[in-house]
Design an enzyme around this catalytic site. Structure first.
Site, PDB file in Angstrom:
ATOM      1  N   THR A 261       1.043  -1.095   0.002  1.00 33.75           N
ATOM      2  CA  THR A 261       0.090   0.092  -0.042  1.00 33.75           C
ATOM      3  C   THR A 261       0.772   1.066   0.091  1.00 33.75           C
ATOM      4  O   THR A 261       0.403   2.208   0.579  1.00 33.75           O
ATOM      5  CB  THR A 261      -1.084  -0.028   1.071  1.00 33.75           C
ATOM      6  OG1 THR A 261      -1.792  -1.580   1.011  1.00 33.75           O
ATOM      7  CG2 THR A 261      -2.010   1.051   1.147  1.00 33.75           C
ATOM      8  N   HIS A 262       2.002   1.128  -0.731  1.00 36.44           N
ATOM      9  CA  HIS A 262       2.870   2.301  -0.701  1.00 36.44           C
ATOM     10  C   HIS A 262       2.963   3.014  -2.214  1.00 36.44           C
ATOM     11  O   HIS A 262       3.497   2.814  -3.033  1.00 36.44           O
ATOM     12  CB  HIS A 262       4.300   1.832  -0.502  1.00 36.44           C
ATOM     13  CG  HIS A 262       4.350   0.989   0.725  1.00 36.44           C
ATOM     14  ND1 HIS A 262       5.638   0.342   1.019  1.00 36.44           N
ATOM     15  CD2 HIS A 262       3.987   1.031   1.923  1.00 36.44           C
ATOM     16  CE1 HIS A 262       5.706  -0.270   2.122  1.00 36.44           C
ATOM     17  NE2 HIS A 262       4.390   0.132   2.723  1.00 36.44           N
TER      18      HIS A 262
END
Lengths: 589, 254
Positions: free
Chosen positions: A515-516
């Site tokens: 989730t970067h």
């Protein structure tokens, strides 16, 4: 018919880590501050209590704390020749929702980006010459250096009670810490977490190979801790339910129990939840924001005037708000002009699964989100990446974040997915497998960007944002090379069998990867190639500021939250010391 | 409180040393942990046995029999398919005895099955594999349509319903579906199979409160001790050693 509300001085759009930090830091100004959060309220008690909190199906598989894509999602394609289609269910990444945002369900890995990361263009050209940069790559400096951000990294680490060991204290290299990190003013606020069997074996193997292992910096408190704001942390339970879960012990740093209770003490602060900001309103010049439109839980529309608007939602949400609001020129990959949506990047990750004999017990279920042993010997400019044929690198480590059995059941390649042989292999390997992973940097490329989809809409009728993204040659090579490093370490650890792997190429939105999500509203010193200046102030609309990983010009081989938090403190000081004293552009274009 | 104090079977075998692993596993299992005693029986017999026998004391699942979503034909199909995907054997429980059909039935009858958190606006297009799920079907619609399709495929190619085929033939049919070799009338074979398999694994390894993983037998099989998990004082003690603590689920604590 929208209801017109009374004006506020400062409006925060999204209430997670960065909104919380700004709300707390700006309290001293005496200004009227309003935070609008699209999701609902929640707190450790009663929302994250045992035993219901340790529910893999509810939180990890069905994504209870995450964005509901039936309401808001995006469309996706690998390249601009394809037709983008909606991300109909969550997969590759998991944006948060509600008070605290993704700060509630992160793992807690809290890096400082390296000096090279913040000045990647200048330092790469200095070392290798400009020719090393491929024509289709946007390699850019941040406009803010590591040295400028150092006090803010320090501040965020103290807020979070990071457990770790310094490897570079005021220029002095310290064995056992990360000797490749930028110089730190202070040691970490807490000692490292306990080392696991995987960490100990990785440590030994890495040293044998000449590398420099150290404990990963963790916002999972290794001991009871009181931060400088007087917020008490419990000691980490090593429960292994960290990523995708709230923390029952207040041991994993989260804005909901740290910065937010302090912000809430300010009588001039207000939080409205279930308030979905639709767009920022501009005046007739288009150079000044006058407020926002939001919709509440009952579907009522409100106009909320404000003198200053801070977009403090998740990276992807901030870019969508800029596009919906007509702030900044949207990026056009054909003419290679415009800035909003430009330089979307991700994480080029790979690794190796190391299968051991039945006498070696890793007990991965005793874990903590950020519990791991790492090396940075292949990250940033710690090494000669040109020799490998790409720009960038990655953090490599053996982490033990948990042993959730639905989602973590390693079996050697060639094992069937079901049947008796599958069951036998699953039972054989569950306790005896270590994971060595590379979290690779992702340079920005011309072909990877965000814009608005021509076809699909969200529940409010707005166009979905469209993601056009692929792992290109630079990242494909990086993933492969560093997977080989991971495999070598796994073999040195004594594994019976090592299985190297990379993220899927072409990139797929289906399997969870990271989730970067970064970029799309990047910071810099040139309005032709950045949306915001070094203070994260929008070049075109100076009373709008943007926080979060969307301002990263390219992504480092590290988790982003440490840098996101440091930048939020940096922005708070810029507002207090500069902007609010004399509103207007803080940097001349 | 279930069997908090029992040593889990796999852990016991490890503690007892290599010699114990050669002893009849089921005999040990019967002494320690009655709920997994059906392992020794052939798969179908185990299934029938599990259905025919009264529940062991304090097994909270068994007051929850009955179907919310599947019709009787679908129940037969699902049990036959589950028994093929995860048959019972001495390693661990089968998916049927673990309660995966109950898990699946409840999931499909509820919000998840009806498409909560699924973006369902058109237009719909097939897309690339990288673009993910694009069918205009909720999970409940997909599973139901696929069950009918696979049943029809079994009848067309093997002249019998899945439940009436022997284990090897059932496995062959499902392999053809898994690999997308089976042409199904309404749903893409591979997508249906993945969804069915995912639900099976969720039921098998999820918390028993959802109706599967009966007696936490799947957790005991692999050595996952469940919840709530407080290992701060144990991580050093059990480094590179088998963990000997209890296996507990949410119901054991709540």
């Amino acid at each position: 018919m929208a209801t017109q509300l009374k004006p506020v001085d400062v409006l925060l759009v999204g209430y997670g880590w960065t909104g919380g930090i700004l709300a707390k830091e700006l309290a001293s100004t005496g200004l009227k501050i309003l935070a609008l959060e699209r999701g609902g309220p929640r707190d450790t008690s009663p929302d994250f209590l045992e035993p219901s909190k340790d529910d893999e199906i509810r939180f990890a598989v069905r994504h209870e704390l995450m964005q509901d894509v039936s309401r808001e999602t995006l469309t996706f394609r690998n390249d601009s020749k394809q037709t983008a289609l909606p991300m109909r269910q969550l997969g590759s990444f998991l944006p948060g929702n509600g008070v605290g945002g993704a700060g509630v369900h992160w793992n807690g890995v809290t890096w400082r980006f390296s000096p090279w990361d913040h000045e990647a263009h200048t330092r790469t050209v200095e070392k290798y010459g400009a020719k090393i940069i491929p024509e289709d790559m946007h390699l850019q400096d941040w406009g803010v250096s590591y040295d400028e951000l150092e006090p803010y990294y320090d501040k965020f680490e103290k807020t979070c009670g990071v457990s770790g060991k310094a490897g570079n204290l005021k220029g002095q290299k310290i064995d056992g810490g990360n000797v490749f990190e930028g110089a730190r003013t202070n040691e970490y606020p807490n000692p490292p977490l306990k080392q696991t069997q995987a960490g100990a074996m990785f440590d030994k193997a890495a040293r044998n190979l000449g590398y420099h292992p150290f404990p990963a910096p963790a916002s999972n408190a290794s001991q009871p801790y009181v931060n400088p704001d007087g917020i008490a942390y419990g000691q980490c339970h090593y429960c292994g339910f960290c990523e995708r879960f709230g923390c029952e012990a207040n041991a994993k740093a989260s804005p909901h129990f740290t910065v937010m209770p302090i912000a809430a003490k300010n009588p001039n602060f207000e939080l409205r939840t279930n308030a979905a900001v639709q767009k920022v309103l501009l005046d007739s010049t288009g150079k000044k924001a006058i407020g926002v439109v939001y919709i509440d839980a009952r579907g009522r529309e409100f106009i909320q005037p404000a003198d200053l608007v801070v977009l403090s939602a998740f990276a992807l949400g901030n870019v969508a708000l800029l596009l919906w609001s007509g702030i900044g020129k949207p990026y056009d990959p054909v003419t290679h002009t415009g800035v909003v949506g430009r330089s979307y990047a991700y994480q080029a990750s790979s690794g190796a699964t190391a299968f051991f004999d039945e006498k070696t017990y890793f007990n991965n279920f005793m874990g903590a989100g950020a519990l791991g042993t790492n090396i940075d010997d292949f990250n940033g400019d710690s090494y000669d990446f040109a020799k490998y044929g790409f720009i960038g690198g990655g953090g490599i480590g053996a982490s033990t974040s948990g042993g959730r059995p639905i989602q973590g059941r390693p079996t050697p390649p060639g094992t069937p997915r079901w049947g008796l042989d599958w069951k036998k292999a699953t039972a054989r390997h569950y306790l005896h497998t270590a994971n060595i992973s590379n979290q690779g940097s992702n340079m920005a490329h011309r072909a990877n960007y965000l814009d608005l989809d021509p076809t699909y809409r969200d529940i409010y009728g707005r166009p979905l944002m469209r993601m056009t993204f692929n792992f290109l040659d630079n990242e494909a090579k990086l993933m492969k090379s560093l997977a080989d490093v991971c495999a070598t370490i796994g073999k040195e650890m004594g594994a019976e069998r090592v299985d190297a792997r990379t993220n899927p190429v072409p990139y797929s939105i289906v399997p969870y990867q990271s989730t970067h999500n970064t970029g799309g509203a990047v910071m810099g010193d040139d309005p032709r190639t950045s949306v915001v200046n070094k203070y994260c102030q929008v070049w075109d609309v100076p009373n709008v500021f943007v926080t979060g990983a969307c301002v990263f010009p390219q992504n480092a081989g590290k988790n982003p939250t440490g840098t996101v938090g440091a930048l939020a403190y940096w922005i708070a000081d810029a507002l207090k010391d500069k902007y609010l004293k004399s509103p207007g552009a803080l940097v001349r274009a | 409180m279930g069997d908090d104090k029992s040593v889990d079977r796999r852990g016991f075998l490890k503690v007892a040393g290599a010699g114990a692993a050669l002893a009849p596993a089921t005999a040990l299992a019967q002494k320690i942990d009655p709920p997994v005693q059906t392992h020794e029986a052939p798969a179908r017999a185990a299934m029938d046995h599990a259905m025919a026998m009264p529940a062991p004391a304090a097994a909270k699942h068994d007051s929850l029999d009955g179907w919310l979503f599947f019709n009787p034909d679908e129940v037969s199909f699902v049990k036959a398919a589950l028994d093929t995907l995860i048959p019972a054997d001495p390693t661990g429980p089968g998916a049927v005895e673990a309660g995966c059909a109950t898990y699946m039935d409840r999931q499909l009858s509820g919000a998840y099955g009806r498409g909560a958190r699924l973006y369902m606006q058109g237009p719909f297009a097939e897309g690339t594999p990288q673009q993910g799920y694009q069918l205009p079907l909720t999970p409940a619609d997909l599973i139901r349509a696929g069950i009918a399709d696979v049943e029809a495929y079994a009848l067309a190619t093997r002249k019998a319903r899945l439940r009436d085929l022997d284990a090897a033939t059932r496995a062959a049919v499902l392999t053809e579906v898994d690999q997308g070799k089976a042409q199904l009338a309404h749903v893409p074979a591979g997508i249906w199979f993945n969804q069915f398999l995912n639900l099976t694994m969720e039921g098998y390894f999820g918390d028993p409160i959802y109706g599967g993983n009966k007696d936490k037998a799947a957790w005991k099989m692999i050595g996952f001790p469940g919840v709530p998990a407080m290992y701060a004082d144990m991580i050093d003690e059990f480094r590179n050693k088998p963990y000997t603590g209890a296996t507990r689920g949410i119901q054991d604590i709540a």
